[in-house]
Every structure is written in C-alpha cells, then in structure tokens.
Motif scaffolding. Sequence first.
Motif, PDB file in Angstrom:
ATOM      1  N   ASP A  61      36.639  49.139  38.003  1.00 27.52           N
ATOM      2  CA  ASP A  61      36.279  49.259  39.419  1.00 27.52           C
ATOM      3  C   ASP A  61      34.800  48.967  39.652  1.00 27.52           C
ATOM      4  O   ASP A  61      34.436  48.322  40.630  1.00 27.52           O
ATOM      5  CB  ASP A  61      36.627  50.653  39.950  1.00 27.52           C
ATOM      6  CG  ASP A  61      38.128  50.863  40.063  1.00 27.52           C
ATOM      7  OD1 ASP A  61      38.856  49.861  40.216  1.00 27.52           O
ATOM      8  OD2 ASP A  61      38.564  52.028  39.991  1.00 27.52           O
ATOM      9  N   GLU A  62      33.945  49.418  38.741  1.00 24.08           N
ATOM     10  CA  GLU A  62      32.512  49.129  38.862  1.00 24.08           C
ATOM     11  C   GLU A  62      32.244  47.636  38.726  1.00 24.08           C
ATOM     12  O   GLU A  62      31.435  47.070  39.468  1.00 24.08           O
ATOM     13  CB  GLU A  62      31.727  49.889  37.798  1.00 24.08           C
ATOM     14  CG  GLU A  62      31.661  51.385  38.005  1.00 24.08           C
ATOM     15  CD  GLU A  62      30.947  52.067  36.851  1.00 24.08           C
ATOM     16  OE1 GLU A  62      29.872  51.593  36.437  1.00 24.08           O
ATOM     17  OE2 GLU A  62      31.479  53.076  36.374  1.00 24.08           O
ATOM     18  N   LYS A  64      34.341  45.175  39.388  1.00 24.37           N
ATOM     19  CA  LYS A  64      34.850  44.508  40.590  1.00 24.37           C
ATOM     20  C   LYS A  64      33.873  44.661  41.748  1.00 24.37           C
ATOM     21  O   LYS A  64      33.593  43.702  42.464  1.00 24.37           O
ATOM     22  CB  LYS A  64      36.209  45.085  40.984  1.00 24.37           C
ATOM     23  CG  LYS A  64      37.332  44.687  40.082  1.00 24.37           C
ATOM     24  CD  LYS A  64      38.619  45.363  40.535  1.00 24.37           C
ATOM     25  CE  LYS A  64      39.729  45.182  39.557  1.00 24.37           C
ATOM     26  NZ  LYS A  64      40.938  45.906  39.962  1.00 24.37           N
ATOM     27  N   GLU A  65      33.359  45.865  41.944  1.00 24.57           N
ATOM     28  CA  GLU A  65      32.426  46.113  43.040  1.00 24.57           C
ATOM     29  C   GLU A  65      31.149  45.299  42.856  1.00 24.57           C
ATOM     30  O   GLU A  65      30.642  44.715  43.810  1.00 24.57           O
ATOM     31  CB  GLU A  65      32.094  47.608  43.137  1.00 24.57           C
ATOM     32  CG  GLU A  65      31.170  47.950  44.284  1.00 24.57           C
ATOM     33  CD  GLU A  65      31.711  47.542  45.648  1.00 24.57           C
ATOM     34  OE1 GLU A  65      30.905  47.122  46.508  1.00 24.57           O
ATOM     35  OE2 GLU A  65      32.935  47.609  45.864  1.00 24.57           O
ATOM     36  N   GLU A  66      30.652  45.237  41.639  1.00 22.37           N
ATOM     37  CA  GLU A  66      29.451  44.443  41.377  1.00 22.37           C
ATOM     38  C   GLU A  66      29.701  42.961  41.637  1.00 22.37           C
ATOM     39  O   GLU A  66      28.864  42.274  42.229  1.00 22.37           O
ATOM     40  CB  GLU A  66      29.002  44.652  39.927  1.00 22.37           C
ATOM     41  CG  GLU A  66      27.689  43.987  39.595  1.00 22.37           C
ATOM     42  CD  GLU A  66      27.232  44.280  38.175  1.00 22.37           C
ATOM     43  OE1 GLU A  66      26.591  43.394  37.590  1.00 22.37           O
ATOM     44  OE2 GLU A  66      27.513  45.381  37.663  1.00 22.37           O
ATOM     45  N   ARG A  68      31.969  41.681  43.715  1.00 21.19           N
ATOM     46  CA  ARG A  68      32.101  41.503  45.164  1.00 21.19           C
ATOM     47  C   ARG A  68      30.737  41.501  45.848  1.00 21.19           C
ATOM     48  O   ARG A  68      30.487  40.710  46.747  1.00 21.19           O
ATOM     49  CB  ARG A  68      32.982  42.610  45.743  1.00 21.19           C
ATOM     50  CG  ARG A  68      34.432  42.455  45.404  1.00 21.19           C
ATOM     51  CD  ARG A  68      35.275  43.548  46.029  1.00 21.19           C
ATOM     52  NE  ARG A  68      36.661  43.380  45.659  1.00 21.19           N
ATOM     53  CZ  ARG A  68      37.377  44.288  45.013  1.00 21.19           C
ATOM     54  NH1 ARG A  68      36.835  45.442  44.685  1.00 21.19           N
ATOM     55  NH2 ARG A  68      38.623  44.055  44.711  1.00 21.19           N
ATOM     56  N   ARG A  69      29.861  42.394  45.403  1.00 22.16           N
ATOM     57  CA  ARG A  69      28.525  42.469  45.988  1.00 22.16           C
ATOM     58  C   ARG A  69      27.747  41.169  45.716  1.00 22.16           C
ATOM     59  O   ARG A  69      27.140  40.605  46.616  1.00 22.16           O
ATOM     60  CB  ARG A  69      27.774  43.678  45.413  1.00 22.16           C
ATOM     61  CG  ARG A  69      26.447  43.954  46.052  1.00 22.16           C
ATOM     62  CD  ARG A  69      25.773  45.255  45.593  1.00 22.16           C
ATOM     63  NE  ARG A  69      26.060  45.669  44.228  1.00 22.16           N
ATOM     64  CZ  ARG A  69      26.901  46.658  43.880  1.00 22.16           C
ATOM     65  NH1 ARG A  69      27.564  47.321  44.807  1.00 22.16           N
ATOM     66  NH2 ARG A  69      27.088  46.983  42.615  1.00 22.16           N
ATOM     67  N   SER A  72      29.176  38.380  47.875  1.00 27.08           N
ATOM     68  CA  SER A  72      28.760  38.570  49.265  1.00 27.08           C
ATOM     69  C   SER A  72      27.322  38.108  49.473  1.00 27.08           C
ATOM     70  O   SER A  72      27.004  37.428  50.459  1.00 27.08           O
ATOM     71  CB  SER A  72      28.918  40.033  49.652  1.00 27.08           C
ATOM     72  OG  SER A  72      28.510  40.234  50.973  1.00 27.08           O
TER      73      SER A  72
END
Length: 88
Positions: A61-62, A64-66, A68-69, A72
Amino acid sequence: MSKSTDERGRIYLPKDVRSRFGERYRIVELPSHVALFPVDDDPLAGLREAVGDAFEGTDADELKEEARRALSEEIDAEDEERSANREA
C-alpha cells in the motif's frame, strides 16, 4: 530463438523456457518490437528479489501510494509545461 504464431495467433514456448521463466508472461508492445516478460506468482516478492532490500519494511500500500503521488506530480508538471507553451 525464432517462433511463429499458429493460425489462431498463439506462440508456443519450449518446455525448457517455461521451466526457467514460468507459465505467465506480460506482453509489452514497444515501437520496434514485442517483448515477453515473465510474471512471478507473487509479483511483489519477485520485485523484492530483484531489488534486494531496497523496499524492506515497506508494504504494498505504501509503494502504491508513493507511485500514485509521483505520477500525479509528473502529470501536474506536464500540464504546467503545456499551459506555459500555449501562453508563449
């Protein structure tokens, strides 16, 4: 190694190739060719094996979030560049 497709478009990989790399592959279309990349049964474990302990202590999850950030931020930068080019 050279292989041809059959009448249905299938490519058969020799047993020794499947034994070495597995049964699942990702097909990647590039400008000049097509490439097959083996897909691990556990892709995250395969990634960890490939990069060593670079992601030790980081869960999926970490990561994936990194990702995505970062994506973006890249999109925002491209939008700003396009806007600046239109104004010029």
